[in-house]
Structures are given as C-alpha cells and as structure tokens.
Design an enzyme around this catalytic site. Sequence first.
Site, PDB file in Angstrom:
ATOM      1  N   CYS A 160      77.179 -12.824  65.254  1.00 50.04           N
ATOM      2  CA  CYS A 160      75.755 -12.580  65.066  1.00 50.04           C
ATOM      3  C   CYS A 160      75.113 -11.841  66.225  1.00 50.04           C
ATOM      4  O   CYS A 160      73.906 -11.584  66.191  1.00 50.04           O
ATOM      5  CB  CYS A 160      75.055 -13.905  64.781  1.00 50.04           C
ATOM      6  N   HIS A 293      66.174 -15.139  68.684  1.00 49.48           N
ATOM      7  CA  HIS A 293      67.315 -15.319  67.793  1.00 49.48           C
ATOM      8  C   HIS A 293      66.862 -16.217  66.635  1.00 49.48           C
ATOM      9  O   HIS A 293      67.185 -15.953  65.493  1.00 49.48           O
ATOM     10  CB  HIS A 293      68.496 -15.905  68.557  1.00 49.48           C
ATOM     11  N   GLU A 304      67.221 -22.426  72.351  1.00 48.14           N
ATOM     12  CA  GLU A 304      66.587 -21.150  72.717  1.00 48.14           C
ATOM     13  C   GLU A 304      65.256 -21.401  73.440  1.00 48.14           C
ATOM     14  O   GLU A 304      64.913 -20.700  74.389  1.00 48.14           O
ATOM     15  CB  GLU A 304      66.376 -20.264  71.475  1.00 48.14           C
ATOM     16  N   LYS A 325      63.893 -13.693  60.952  1.00 43.78           N
ATOM     17  CA  LYS A 325      64.879 -14.363  60.091  1.00 43.78           C
ATOM     18  C   LYS A 325      64.179 -15.280  59.091  1.00 43.78           C
ATOM     19  O   LYS A 325      64.744 -15.608  58.047  1.00 43.78           O
ATOM     20  CB  LYS A 325      65.880 -15.151  60.932  1.00 43.78           C
ATOM     21  N   HIS A 330      69.259 -14.627  57.942  1.00 41.35           N
ATOM     22  CA  HIS A 330      70.127 -14.302  59.061  1.00 41.35           C
ATOM     23  C   HIS A 330      71.149 -13.277  58.567  1.00 41.35           C
ATOM     24  O   HIS A 330      72.064 -13.616  57.833  1.00 41.35           O
ATOM     25  CB  HIS A 330      70.814 -15.560  59.580  1.00 41.35           C
ATOM     26  N   PHE A 389      77.756 -17.420  67.225  1.00 37.91           N
ATOM     27  CA  PHE A 389      78.804 -18.446  67.202  1.00 37.91           C
ATOM     28  C   PHE A 389      79.849 -18.106  68.254  1.00 37.91           C
ATOM     29  O   PHE A 389      80.175 -16.932  68.466  1.00 37.91           O
ATOM     30  CB  PHE A 389      79.489 -18.442  65.829  1.00 37.91           C
TER      31      PHE A 389
END
Lengths: 411, 423
Positions: A160, A293, A304, A325, A330, A389
């Site tokens: 990502c 993010h 975050e 998002k 996403h 990830f």
Amino acid sequence: MRRVVVTGIGLVTALGANVKESWEAMLAGKDGISEITSFDTSRYKVHRACEVKKLNFNGHIITKKPFTVYDCLLASAREALEDSGLDGYEPLRRDRVGVSIGTLAGELSLFEQRLRNHHLNKADGFDIEVALSYPPMTLSTQLAEEFHMEGPNIILINACSSGNHAISWAFDAIREGKVDAMIVGGSDVVPQTEFTHFHNLKSLAPEKCQPFDKNRQGLVVGAGAGVLILESMELAHRRDAKIYAEVRGYGLSSDGYHMTAPHPSGEGPMRAMEVALASAGLSYKDIDYISAHGTGTPLNDKMETLALQTVFREMAQDIPCSSVKSMIGHTMGAASAIESIVCCMAIKEGAIPPTINYETEDPECNLNCVPNQARECKTNYALNNSFAFGGNNASVVFGRVHLPVERGSVI
Amino acid sequence: MTQPNGAGQADVRKRVAITGIGIVSPLGIGRQEFWTNLVEGRSGVAPIASIDVTSYPCKLAAEVKGFNPADYLGDKGLKYLTKGTKFLTSAIKMALEDARLNTNGHFPEHAGVIIGSALGNYSQTTDYTYNIFKLGPEKLLPMASFDVALNSSINFASVFFKLKGPSRTISSGFTSSMDAIGNAFNLIRSGRDNLLIAGGVEQLSLDSYLIFLLQGLLSGSNNSGPELSRPFGRHRNGFVLGEGGYVVILEELESARSRGVKIYGEVVGYGTTYIGSNRFSLEEKISRAQRVMELALEDGSLSGESLDLIYANGNSSNLLDMIEARAIKGLSGDSSKKALVTSVKPLAGECYGAAGALQVVSCVLAMENSLVPPIANLEDPDPECNLNLVTKKALQIDIRSAMVNSLDPAGNGSCLVLKRNQQ
C-alpha cells in the site's frame, strides 16, 4: 541537483473517470462504495467495495466491467499526459522519459477470471494471455509502448505504499539528471484474492470506511489508478508547462516489527515523515495539509495519530489531515499515487477534501480530520503518508512553486 | 558526516563498498561452496524435482538442493514461509555475517533492504487464489496469507532483522535485481542511506515454469532440440530456468573502512534504460543495449578500454545473446578485444529477476580470486558472437574493473560497473 515538478495528473476512482469528476465528488463528500459486482460475495460477510464504475477509453466512456489494472492505468496515464502537454513537446528526448508504476497485485484478476471457470488444476489458470500479463513489469512496458517513452521502466511492489515508492524512485532519477521526465503512478483493482485476504484477516469494514472515528471498523477496498507526470523544473519552464506542485522530498522507513500489524508506537511512520521533511528542507510548522494514510482500521488510525502527534507536536490537532479513503476506499498500490494527486490539487485549488462518515470523536485520534465537509485552505506544503503491510512506510512532501521569485534561480 | 536515511545533499557523492555476500543457489549454499562449484564446472541443472512437469516438454532446471533454512533462521515458524522467503532471508543472514554485522536484533538501526524480484511470491498468491475456488474462502485461515504477497519475502526479511531503513521491492522483469542493486548504490552515493542490503530472489514454481514455457523462451520448448544452456553457442535455443537468493551488503566506503571490515570492491557506476520495445529494429536494440553499457561506464567515469571482465547476461537465448555480443563489440576502444566475457547461467540457471544479483556475486568472487570461470557447455561459439569468450577452463587474470550486464528482451537493459578494492 535538479528540482522536480508535477505537470500533469490523471485519476480513475470509484467516484469518477477523470480528475475533475473525482475531485468534485471528493469535495462534495460523496461515498464511492457499492455492492461488489466483479465476483460473487455470497460466501463472505462483507459485500461492498469501491469499484470503478466507468472508464474513459480514448474519449469513449465505457461502463462494461470488470476493468483490468492496465485499463485503469492507461486511462489515467493518458489523462495525465494530455494534461501536461509533454507528449506534444517536439524537442522531447524520449529516451530520457521513463515509467515507474506501483501495484499491489498486478493483473491477478485475469488469472482469477480464467481459473474461476476452470479449476480442476491450478495450471488451468494459465494461458498465453495470462502468461504475458502475469509479471507486474508488463504494466509499465505496455505504457512505454503506448506512449513511445524509451527511458527506464520500473515497477515498485510495496503493497500500500507502492505509489509513493514509484514517485520517490522517479524523483531521484530526475533530480540526478538520469532522465528528464517520468510517467509515475499506481494502479490496482479489487481481486477476489486480496479481498479474501483482508476479509479473513478481519480488516474489512462491512458498511463504510470511517477513518479516525471512534467506531471505525476497518478498511474498504477500492479500485483505481493515479498517474502524475514528473519532470525537471528546467524542462517544465523550457516548454512553459503548467505546474501543479513541486515534489520537495520523501522519506522511507520500515517498522521492522510485524508482517501485518503496524508498530503500535508509530515509530516507523514517524521516521518516514521526519526524513521526508528533512529531505524537503522544511519544518513541521511549514505543512498546511496532511493526506493521511487513514485506512479506517482501529490499529492504523490510532498509530498514525501517535506518529503525527510526535512529528507535529503542538500543531497536531490543528493541521487539516484528511483521508480520501473514506470516499474511494483503500486502493492499495494506487492509494498513495491517488493521494499525491489530492495533495497537488489541494495546493493548486486551495481546497481540502473531507474525511466522510465521521460520526463519533475518538480521543485516541485527536486530529483535525476535516470531518464530513470540504474546506478552503491555502496550501503551500502538503505531506502524503502511506504505511503498508509489513511496516513499509513512505511519505512524500509536495510544495507550491513560487514562480516569479524562484524562476531563473534554479537552473 | 552522513545523515542516515537523510535527505541527500546536492554536492554529496559518496563511494559505495561491497562488504558482504550471501548466496542460496543451485550451485551451493554460501559463497565458498558456490565458488568452488562454479570454478570446477559442477552444474546445478538437473531434472526438475519440485514441480510435476510430466505433461510438459521441458524437464530440466537448476534448483536449490541441500538447503536447510533452519541452519540460518532457526526452526520456529518455518512452515509459514515460502521457499523464496527462506532463500532470501538465509542469504541476507549470510551476507550480514560476512560483513561482520550483528544479526541478533542489534543491527544498525538505519539499515534498509532493496530486493529485485520479477515474480516474488506470486506463485503462492495464485496458490491462495486456487484454494479460494477449490476449498472456499471460509476455509482459508488468516495465517494462509502470512507470506503470499508479491513482496512478502522482503517484508519478512525486514521484520526478521528488525530493519528500520527503507524496504523496497523492485520488479522490472529480468533486470529486477540489477535495478535493486543499482538503486541501493544510488541511494548510498547520494548520501541518503549508508547501509543497504541489496540483491534478488526467485523461486522455481509451476507459475514461473508455465509463463516462460508458454512464451517459448525455455531451451527445448517448441521442439527446438536438446535442453542445454550454452550462451553465445551456435546452436543455442533458449534458457534453462533457475532459482535462488543472492545478496550483497552495500555500505558507504568510509563507514566500512572505519569498521575495519573486509571490502570486496566498490560499485562505481550504474545505467539503465528501456531496450525491449517492439518498435525497435534489431539495429536499434543493439545500439540501445550498447548505450546501457556506456551509461554505466560514464556513470563510473570509466572508459571501455579499462574493463578486464564482462559478466554477460548471456542466457542462451537466440536473439538476446546476439544483441548483447554485438553491443559489447560496439563499445569504444579495444574493450571488446581485451575484456574477457563469461556467463554463469549454464550452471546456475536463468533465475530472471534474481539473475543480476547472481552475476554480481559471481563477478565479485572472480575479482576476489583473480580467476574467471568459463562459460560451461560452450563447445561451438556462434561466429556472430565473436567476443573474448572464456571457454573450457578458468583463466587466472588480475581484474581491476568489471562490468555486469542484465538484459530483458521486453524491458530494460541494466548494467553495473565494479572496481576491485585498492588496498
């Protein structure tokens, strides 16, 4: 070292088939989520995603799904190239224009489609078409072929954060003078494989994506592509190109912690942001907008927030920090490319898209997430975060180009 | 003073040392075994054992044998790791130890990892896909997707060694690992990073076998004669597949010197550009391949004359070997007459995305030992590939500078220039 600017952008999202449609829908706070149509979800607990509904194929709007990763990539690359005018610049040296693209899964959905109909053996999933589209590299070489660009071709596979990796690779290559321009971006659709993967890890929200909300339940997968034309400021000036923003710098880091969970302290993302700011020659006080993010998973958003609080100190609660998002899902390998375009538009248009579906404050996400309503905001510098990830973090800083003052001083 | 993972400054141009090598290869595990087998010409090619190829024409490949990952990674959790992840992580462990860097969780915090892989763990991704249809999605446990992403080998390595610097997977087809090493070189040279693990990994799988077979690229496919890799040979007919994990430690030269660690050599130049366009004529492809080599030589401020050795892409493909040979011939000066040319692929296989790294470690070991291993199986060189080819037996020669080529017939050409360490 040469300076690197963005001169063209192209977007395909669940909200629209180009930048204008997607951007206007984002500012209006629309939600791109819908029932999944590209595969049967009856054996899953979640049935919704942000799939792409229509594409612009060389001037013709097509709604016949499913679209491939390359379909989305090509449409946004064409829009970005036309927007930049680069292709029509006669003295362009095509051997000095490269392509760098990020993706999470490549054309996995083609293999799935074939296998879905014949699955006695795994080998049934392969034919020459699948074989030729299977290596992710073919996304980038097909673009090079389509647009006759003959510089280096690179695919970055960083889950990502792939889009930000693709941008930073191109940034270095242009800055060091190896190339003059790059077609840069990310693209992914929603393969059943990745959907299953997130579903079985219980990462998916059943109804909607709610970044930074106390009751957030997870991410919503999305399809889409974002492409940016990056070039040296020198070339952009020479051909009198419109400039959206300058790529000021980037930072990469790893958590070195876990294959799927972020380090709870946010220490890796914090370093990515700090390196990005240092690389841009800026202080945290200079940043006007953060494209978070913000996946909407309980862990990510909390982590975050901690990282942002460390980096942005007393300003962490105030700087607008939204996650698109919430509206387009996403989009995995495309996400940070698309969100880079959001940063460029924030700089150019002086508007910031909201985080929608925001209902209940979470004391653990004490940020200004621009809840539900877009806002005006003069943005000189924007930070784009992506934390993938595997603890794979990449942040990029974009800045306004103050043409009258700086022109002529950079070459 | 280098700012680890820092911005990189305009005027910085650091030198880049190679301080460690790690190898998991069909030619052996670890650099000593690998080198001995390479010099003595013991082939890693054998009938394919890890996948069932009874219904397909090509039967041979170079597979990793006699490798026990527990020796490097311990026993815990191995069952969740793919073959490729075990190759890569073990090779990194070897390289770190070779570079005298502690691997017990006290690793220098800023180290990063940049790995090239054309297919990564894609074959496990598609196994997972197959199981969704065969077993049903509800039957797949969360751990079934632990290590099945394209880039999950690199993620695992970064987690295993607790690396805090960048982790990046480059997937540019056959040049993937050359581009990974080139990228790591650039990031250290510009002062952004000062310690990076770089290399490549690929694993033989039904997927890799079928996609190259269906494209007719394997030796012996399409009834093209016996399966044999013989780069630059008159009767060459395609490549024999390989696999493995190949890794180098790249380190800013001054910081390597201050650690007092052995320095194998320096990376001094890197070039990459697109050579594989369908629109290019043969002559254009040749001049593009030559241009890549010139870019790397210019980047390293080296002229063609000073090259002692070229580690060729040479993978026994009909067209590509000829393109490479004529590109080398076209280099200015007398380098094509003087520089020896060899290829490691007849013995170690064409491991596509990991091939650049395979060639780089082979080249570094050749420099280290002042010995150039021959091109195995090359009995009858093609007159069109009229180079200073090393055949039959290894040649003793002082190697001060060398070039390593990586070419993708449908993608990039990428090239790295190395120099031996000057004591």
